[in-house]
Design a protein around this motif. Structure first.
Motif, PDB file in Angstrom:
ATOM      1  N   SER A   3      10.679   9.042   7.900  1.00  0.00           N
ATOM      2  CA  SER A   3       9.150   9.057   8.350  1.00  0.00           C
ATOM      3  C   SER A   3       8.608   8.289   7.356  1.00  0.00           C
ATOM      4  N   PHE A   4       8.697   8.307   6.080  1.00  0.00           N
ATOM      5  CA  PHE A   4       8.197   7.558   5.082  1.00  0.00           C
ATOM      6  C   PHE A   4       8.555   6.319   5.034  1.00  0.00           C
ATOM      7  N   ARG A   5       9.703   5.894   5.257  1.00  0.00           N
ATOM      8  CA  ARG A   5       9.847   4.398   5.379  1.00  0.00           C
ATOM      9  C   ARG A   5       9.275   3.846   6.824  1.00  0.00           C
ATOM     10  N   ASP A   6       9.050   4.466   7.686  1.00  0.00           N
ATOM     11  CA  ASP A   6       8.609   4.194   9.029  1.00  0.00           C
ATOM     12  C   ASP A   6       6.793   3.846   8.763  1.00  0.00           C
ATOM     13  N   LYS A   7       6.327   4.440   7.770  1.00  0.00           N
ATOM     14  CA  LYS A   7       5.003   4.339   7.256  1.00  0.00           C
ATOM     15  C   LYS A   7       4.896   3.196   6.349  1.00  0.00           C
ATOM     16  N   ILE A   8       5.704   2.976   5.514  1.00  0.00           N
ATOM     17  CA  ILE A   8       5.433   2.126   4.113  1.00  0.00           C
ATOM     18  C   ILE A   8       5.999   0.787   4.761  1.00  0.00           C
ATOM     19  N   VAL A   9       6.931   0.693   5.439  1.00  0.00           N
ATOM     20  CA  VAL A   9       7.613  -0.704   5.734  1.00  0.00           C
ATOM     21  C   VAL A   9       6.493  -1.638   6.782  1.00  0.00           C
ATOM     22  N   PRO A  10       5.935  -1.019   7.578  1.00  0.00           N
ATOM     23  CA  PRO A  10       4.877  -1.964   8.402  1.00  0.00           C
ATOM     24  C   PRO A  10       3.726  -2.104   7.631  1.00  0.00           C
ATOM     25  N   VAL A  11       3.059  -1.149   6.780  1.00  0.00           N
ATOM     26  CA  VAL A  11       2.031  -1.531   6.040  1.00  0.00           C
ATOM     27  C   VAL A  11       2.364  -2.461   4.716  1.00  0.00           C
ATOM     28  N   THR A  12       3.282  -2.298   4.350  1.00  0.00           N
ATOM     29  CA  THR A  12       3.671  -3.433   3.275  1.00  0.00           C
ATOM     30  C   THR A  12       4.005  -4.832   4.076  1.00  0.00           C
ATOM     31  N   SER A  13       4.446  -4.770   5.117  1.00  0.00           N
ATOM     32  CA  SER A  13       4.619  -6.232   5.743  1.00  0.00           C
ATOM     33  C   SER A  13       3.407  -6.900   6.057  1.00  0.00           C
ATOM     34  N   ILE A  14       2.409  -6.054   6.840  1.00  0.00           N
ATOM     35  CA  ILE A  14       1.108  -6.539   7.286  1.00  0.00           C
ATOM     36  C   ILE A  14       0.378  -7.018   5.765  1.00  0.00           C
ATOM     37  N   LEU A  15       0.508  -6.172   4.785  1.00  0.00           N
ATOM     38  CA  LEU A  15      -0.209  -6.606   3.474  1.00  0.00           C
ATOM     39  C   LEU A  15       0.296  -7.886   2.897  1.00  0.00           C
ATOM     40  N   ALA A  16       1.777  -8.172   2.761  1.00  0.00           N
ATOM     41  CA  ALA A  16       2.222  -9.495   2.416  1.00  0.00           C
ATOM     42  C   ALA A  16       1.781 -10.396   3.379  1.00  0.00           C
ATOM     43  N   GLY A  17       1.716 -10.197   4.710  1.00  0.00           N
ATOM     44  CA  GLY A  17       1.231 -11.332   5.417  1.00  0.00           C
ATOM     45  C   GLY A  17      -0.191 -11.639   5.166  1.00  0.00           C
ATOM     46  N   VAL A  18      -0.988 -10.537   4.819  1.00  0.00           N
ATOM     47  CA  VAL A  18      -2.376 -11.039   4.486  1.00  0.00           C
ATOM     48  C   VAL A  18      -2.657 -11.876   3.111  1.00  0.00           C
ATOM     49  N   VAL A  19      -1.800 -11.415   2.209  1.00  0.00           N
ATOM     50  CA  VAL A  19      -1.753 -11.996   0.805  1.00  0.00           C
ATOM     51  C   VAL A  19      -1.286 -13.463   1.070  1.00  0.00           C
ATOM     52  N   VAL A  20      -0.132 -13.735   1.767  1.00  0.00           N
ATOM     53  CA  VAL A  20       0.122 -15.187   1.965  1.00  0.00           C
ATOM     54  C   VAL A  20      -0.792 -15.984   2.693  1.00  0.00           C
ATOM     55  N   VAL A  21      -1.382 -15.368   3.900  1.00  0.00           N
ATOM     56  CA  VAL A  21      -2.546 -16.124   4.520  1.00  0.00           C
ATOM     57  C   VAL A  21      -3.886 -16.309   3.593  1.00  0.00           C
ATOM     58  N   TRP A  22      -4.122 -15.240   2.687  1.00  0.00           N
ATOM     59  CA  TRP A  22      -5.172 -15.582   1.747  1.00  0.00           C
ATOM     60  C   TRP A  22      -4.999 -16.728   0.844  1.00  0.00           C
ATOM     61  N   TYR A  23      -3.664 -16.817   0.382  1.00  0.00           N
ATOM     62  CA  TYR A  23      -3.336 -17.983  -0.522  1.00  0.00           C
ATOM     63  C   TYR A  23      -3.313 -19.203  -0.125  1.00  0.00           C
ATOM     64  N   VAL A  24      -3.028 -19.260   1.366  1.00  0.00           N
ATOM     65  CA  VAL A  24      -3.103 -20.584   2.018  1.00  0.00           C
ATOM     66  C   VAL A  24      -4.716 -20.908   2.307  1.00  0.00           C
ATOM     67  N   PHE A  25      -5.388 -20.167   2.520  1.00  0.00           N
ATOM     68  CA  PHE A  25      -6.814 -20.485   2.851  1.00  0.00           C
ATOM     69  C   PHE A  25      -7.665 -20.705   1.413  1.00  0.00           C
ATOM     70  N   ALA A  26      -7.184 -19.943   0.439  1.00  0.00           N
ATOM     71  CA  ALA A  26      -7.840 -20.397  -0.840  1.00  0.00           C
ATOM     72  C   ALA A  26      -7.480 -21.691  -1.166  1.00  0.00           C
ATOM     73  N   VAL A  27      -6.399 -22.162  -1.124  1.00  0.00           N
ATOM     74  CA  VAL A  27      -5.937 -23.677  -1.258  1.00  0.00           C
ATOM     75  C   VAL A  27      -6.864 -24.614  -0.129  1.00  0.00           C
ATOM     76  N   ILE A  28      -6.911 -24.257   0.853  1.00  0.00           N
ATOM     77  CA  ILE A  28      -7.440 -25.256   1.690  1.00  0.00           C
ATOM     78  C   ILE A  28      -9.055 -25.296   1.595  1.00  0.00           C
ATOM     79  N   LEU A  29      -9.559 -24.143   1.071  1.00  0.00           N
ATOM     80  CA  LEU A  29     -11.052 -24.011   0.932  1.00  0.00           C
ATOM     81  C   LEU A  29     -11.647 -24.762  -0.294  1.00  0.00           C
ATOM     82  N   ASN A  30     -10.575 -24.388  -1.507  1.00  0.00           N
ATOM     83  CA  ASN A  30     -10.903 -24.666  -2.644  1.00  0.00           C
ATOM     84  C   ASN A  30     -10.519 -26.291  -3.010  1.00  0.00           C
ATOM     85  N   ALA A  31      -9.777 -26.871  -1.938  1.00  0.00           N
ATOM     86  CA  ALA A  31      -9.213 -28.278  -2.095  1.00  0.00           C
ATOM     87  C   ALA A  31     -10.445 -29.478  -2.298  1.00  0.00           C
ATOM     88  N   PRO A  32     -11.369 -29.443  -1.477  1.00  0.00           N
ATOM     89  CA  PRO A  32     -12.436 -30.465  -1.476  1.00  0.00           C
ATOM     90  C   PRO A  32     -12.966 -30.532  -2.778  1.00  0.00           C
TER      91      PRO A  32
END
Length: 292
Positions: A3-32
């Motif tokens: 049960s603990f794994r079922d709660k942690i894995v989805p949340v961690t996966s989504i958080l990691a995805g958000v961080v990756v997207v955040w880094y991508v947009f940081a590069v794009i928006l700061n590039a100009p």
């Protein structure tokens, strides 16, 4: 463990995805801006070096996650709690008005719900106005509350708490109305068979049935109360609080400070919702409820 794994894995996966997207947009928006800096300096950095520069600007358009994390750590753990730059101090200032407004909003929501359930006239006349009140933007209401109360000499904590009350009473009122009306007709007939009075039916049937609905709505209300407290700090020119940090960061283009304050607000909101959830479970257990 599963049960603990079922709660942690989805949340961690989504958080990691958000961080990756955040880094991508940081590069794009700061590039100009970084290209303009490199052009003026006559530099032609490689791709890796250029990406590193976009994520290390002192005033970036969108700060990278590690910049926000470093700023949050420094202003939370490496500064004195009494410092105006400490996020702990500013969070406490906002939290005080949040809790007061949440208490007012919860009490008001419960009173309104009890009146709506027991008085048919209030149900037909008051409920539409309550719903309509939430369509008014809080950014329009907050300055009016501040100005009106300041005119009669009421300043400081109370105006911000009332703005929090304005946002927090609605979910409590709606949830409590649904909870008080949740008992089935057979249960009400049983109370009638026992010759129970209206007050006995209310306290022994309607109130216990409404408790789960109440705490669920209180989770929404406490988060809304925090938003109200932050918004209430903006038109007052407050020098402390999460809202004041956001305002100061906007004035001086300190985007890293702005995002750090937003993270602090999110942490406070999560802790408040967690506390309300724990209180709800304790009350449910005290009333004889069984864990699901």
């Amino acid at each position: 463990m599963d049960s603990f794994r079922d709660k942690i894995v989805p949340v961690t996966s989504i958080l990691a995805g958000v961080v990756v997207v955040w880094y991508v947009f940081a590069v794009i928006l700061n590039a100009p801006f970084q290209r303009d800096l490199d052009r003026r300096a006559g530099e032609t950095p490689g791709i890796v070096e250029f990406i590193g520069k976009t994520m290390s600007q002192p005033k970036p358009t969108l700060p990278a996650p590690h910049q926000v994390a470093v700023n949050f750590f420094e202003n939370t753990f490496l500064r004195k709690v009494t410092s105006n730059r400490s996020l702990v101090y500013n969070a406490w200032v906002t939290l005080s008005s949040t809790l007061l407004g949440f208490a007012f909003g919860t009490a008001l929501g419960i009173l309104i719900a009890v009146g709506i359930v027991h008085v048919a006239t209030l149900d037909r006349s008051l409920m539409p106005w309550i719903i309509a009140s939430q369509t008014i933007p809080i950014l329009a209401v907050a300055p009016m509350i501040i100005v009106v109360l300041a005119a009669i000499g009421v300043t400081g904590l109370i105006p911000k708490a009332l703005i929090s009350t304005y946002l927090s009473f609605f979910p409590v009122a709606v949830g409590m109305v649904k909870g008080l009306r949740s008992p089935e007709l057979t249960h009400l007939d049983l109370m009638h068979t026992y010759n129970a009075s209206a007050s006995q039916t209310f306290w022994k049937l309607r109130v216990p049935a409404s408790v789960p609905f109440l705490f669920t709505s209180m989770k929404v209300a406490v988060a809304a109360s925090l938003v109200g407290a932050i918004v209430g700090e903006l038109p007052t020119g407050a020098v402390a609080g999460i809202g004041a940090k956001l305002l100061a960061g906007a004035y001086y283009s300190q985007t890293i400070d702005i995002w750090s304050a937003l993270v602090a607000g999110s942490v406070v909101a999560a802790l408040l919702v967690m506390v309300v959830g724990i209180a709800g479970r304790l009350v449910d257990r005290a009333m004889g409820g069984r864990p699901a």
